[in-house]
Write a protein that holds these residues in place. Structure first.
Motif, PDB file in Angstrom:
ATOM      1  N   LYS A 104       0.836  -1.197   0.000  1.00  0.00           N
ATOM      2  CA  LYS A 104       0.000   0.000   0.000  1.00  0.00           C
ATOM      3  C   LYS A 104       0.873   1.250   0.000  1.00  0.00           C
ATOM      4  CE  LYS A 104      -3.851  -2.203   2.458  1.00  0.00           C
ATOM      5  NZ  LYS A 104      -4.704  -2.183   3.680  1.00  0.00           N
ATOM      6  N   GLU A 115      -0.767  -3.354 -13.753  1.00  0.00           N
ATOM      7  CA  GLU A 115      -0.735  -3.743 -12.350  1.00  0.00           C
ATOM      8  C   GLU A 115      -0.933  -2.583 -11.381  1.00  0.00           C
ATOM      9  OE1 GLU A 115       2.495  -6.802 -11.396  1.00  0.00           O
ATOM     10  OE2 GLU A 115       3.280  -5.763 -13.145  1.00  0.00           O
ATOM     11  N   GLU A 169      -2.301   0.788 -12.034  1.00  0.00           N
ATOM     12  CA  GLU A 169      -3.140   1.941 -12.355  1.00  0.00           C
ATOM     13  C   GLU A 169      -3.809   2.499 -11.100  1.00  0.00           C
ATOM     14  OE1 GLU A 169      -4.761   1.763 -16.841  1.00  0.00           O
ATOM     15  OE2 GLU A 169      -5.351   0.045 -15.600  1.00  0.00           O
ATOM     16  N   HIS A 170      -4.196   1.613 -10.175  1.00  0.00           N
ATOM     17  CA  HIS A 170      -4.843   2.072  -8.943  1.00  0.00           C
ATOM     18  C   HIS A 170      -3.875   2.870  -8.073  1.00  0.00           C
ATOM     19  CE1 HIS A 170      -2.789  -1.633  -7.834  1.00  0.00           C
ATOM     20  NE2 HIS A 170      -2.946  -1.352  -6.550  1.00  0.00           N
ATOM     21  N   ILE A 171      -2.589   2.495  -8.101  1.00  0.00           N
ATOM     22  CA  ILE A 171      -1.586   3.229  -7.329  1.00  0.00           C
ATOM     23  C   ILE A 171      -1.371   4.614  -7.935  1.00  0.00           C
ATOM     24  CG2 ILE A 171       0.848   3.269  -6.648  1.00  0.00           C
ATOM     25  CD1 ILE A 171       0.719   0.178  -6.612  1.00  0.00           C
ATOM     26  N   GLN A 218      -3.541   6.340  -9.674  1.00  0.00           N
ATOM     27  CA  GLN A 218      -4.726   7.154  -9.379  1.00  0.00           C
ATOM     28  C   GLN A 218      -4.686   7.647  -7.934  1.00  0.00           C
ATOM     29  OE1 GLN A 218      -8.018   4.625 -10.394  1.00  0.00           O
ATOM     30  NE2 GLN A 218      -7.684   4.803 -12.594  1.00  0.00           N
ATOM     31  N   HIS A 219      -4.277   6.763  -7.026  1.00  0.00           N
ATOM     32  CA  HIS A 219      -4.261   7.110  -5.600  1.00  0.00           C
ATOM     33  C   HIS A 219      -3.233   8.200  -5.291  1.00  0.00           C
ATOM     34  CE1 HIS A 219      -4.857   6.708  -1.359  1.00  0.00           C
ATOM     35  NE2 HIS A 219      -3.685   6.129  -1.123  1.00  0.00           N
ATOM     36  N   ASN A 268       0.971  10.483 -12.946  1.00  0.00           N
ATOM     37  CA  ASN A 268       0.500  10.025 -14.258  1.00  0.00           C
ATOM     38  C   ASN A 268       1.620   9.803 -15.268  1.00  0.00           C
ATOM     39  OD1 ASN A 268       1.187  12.665 -14.746  1.00  0.00           O
ATOM     40  ND2 ASN A 268      -0.792  13.279 -15.597  1.00  0.00           N
ATOM     41  N   GLN A 293      -1.784 -10.499  -5.757  1.00  0.00           N
ATOM     42  CA  GLN A 293      -2.489 -10.364  -7.025  1.00  0.00           C
ATOM     43  C   GLN A 293      -3.152 -11.686  -7.414  1.00  0.00           C
ATOM     44  OE1 GLN A 293       0.255  -9.074 -10.040  1.00  0.00           O
ATOM     45  NE2 GLN A 293       0.490  -7.028  -9.186  1.00  0.00           N
TER      46      GLN A 293
END
Length: 259
Positions: free
Chosen positions: A23, A52, A54-56, A58-59, A63, A131
């Motif tokens: 995290k 793998e 993209e969520h990181i 975004q968080h 970019n 994962q």
């Protein structure tokens, strides 16, 4: 930001930007936001693929990424470089693994992951990353460009280095070895990004912990190692910050005068 960036900071992920439980610490998210407020450009430089993490991204609000150890580069959401592995070489390494070593292969590009077979090596590795195990498809390189392979093994990769000199083999976790074109590395991808963005003549910083960060540390102006980093990387560092579970990113950025 690319026209007025005061500095660029490259962040490795596993063992660096990510904590032990995979995290991003709240303190790190706030630090990245502060970097942007200070006109400093944060960029991820990782062995992982875009798919793998993209969520990181975004968080954290990051970019731009040098992914798969320099095999693909995306700047401000737009692809600007990729370095595919020749499908004939992939055929050869699959055949060699099947006949000589029994080591399974994983296939990666920015948008997909596949494995050559199910089994304990795949289970161990993807459990380690927290994962889902990807689908099986050992013909995917006939339909899709592949920028990185993984040897799913805890040992036994040494023989590949002699048989496949056109490829580079770097152990990135206890359960896998990253396989990319021989001329590639995080440093290779970073150079492509700086040329094509363009972002030359801007001070560069990097945070890392692993063997696949060595080349990156050799080309940036200010390499910063995590306390949990491997010894060869620490020896290249300008200084060593705290580990990835104890606000090492924040403390390192503060000591570097970036936030």
């Amino acid at each position: 930001m690319k026209n007025n960036a005061k500095a660029i900071v490259f962040f490795d992920l596993d063992g660096t930007l990510l904590t032990r439980d995979i995290k991003v610490a709240d303190s790190t998210v706030k630090a990245v936001k502060k970097l942007r407020e200070n006109n400093i450009l944060p960029i991820i430089a990782t062995g992982r693929s875009l798919f793998e993490i993209e969520h990181i991204m975004q968080h954290t609000g990051i970019n731009s990424i040098v992914s798969m150890n320099g095999q693909s580069v995306i700047f401000e959401g737009k692809p600007i470089f990729s370095n595919d592995i020749d499908p004939q070489i992939i055929d050869r390494i699959l055949q060699f693994s099947h006949s000589e070593t029994g080591i399974p292969i994983a296939f990666y590009n920015d948008y997909i992951m596949r494995i050559s077979e199910l089994g304990e090596p795949a289970t161990k590795f993807y459990h380690y990353l927290q994962q889902t195990i990807p689908p099986v498809d050992d013909k995917i390189h006939y339909q899709e460009p592949i920028q990185m392979l993984l040897l799913l093994c805890e040992s036994g990769e040494e023989i590949y280095r002699d048989v496949f000199p056109e490829l580079s083999f770097v152990r990135n976790t206890p359960y896998c070895v990253d396989v990319i074109n021989a001329e590639s590395s995080k440093a290779f991808g970073i150079k492509k990004l700086l040329q094509k963005a363009p972002l030359q003549n801007i001070p560069t910083y990097a945070f890392g912990d692993g063997f696949n960060d060595i080349e990156m540390f050799e080309i940036v102006d200010h390499p910063i190692a995590m306390a949990n980093a491997v010894t060869p990387l620490k020896q290249l560092a300008e200084f060593i910050t705290d580990d990835n579970n104890h606000d090492g990113i924040v403390k390192g950025l503060q000591r570097a005068g970036l936030i």
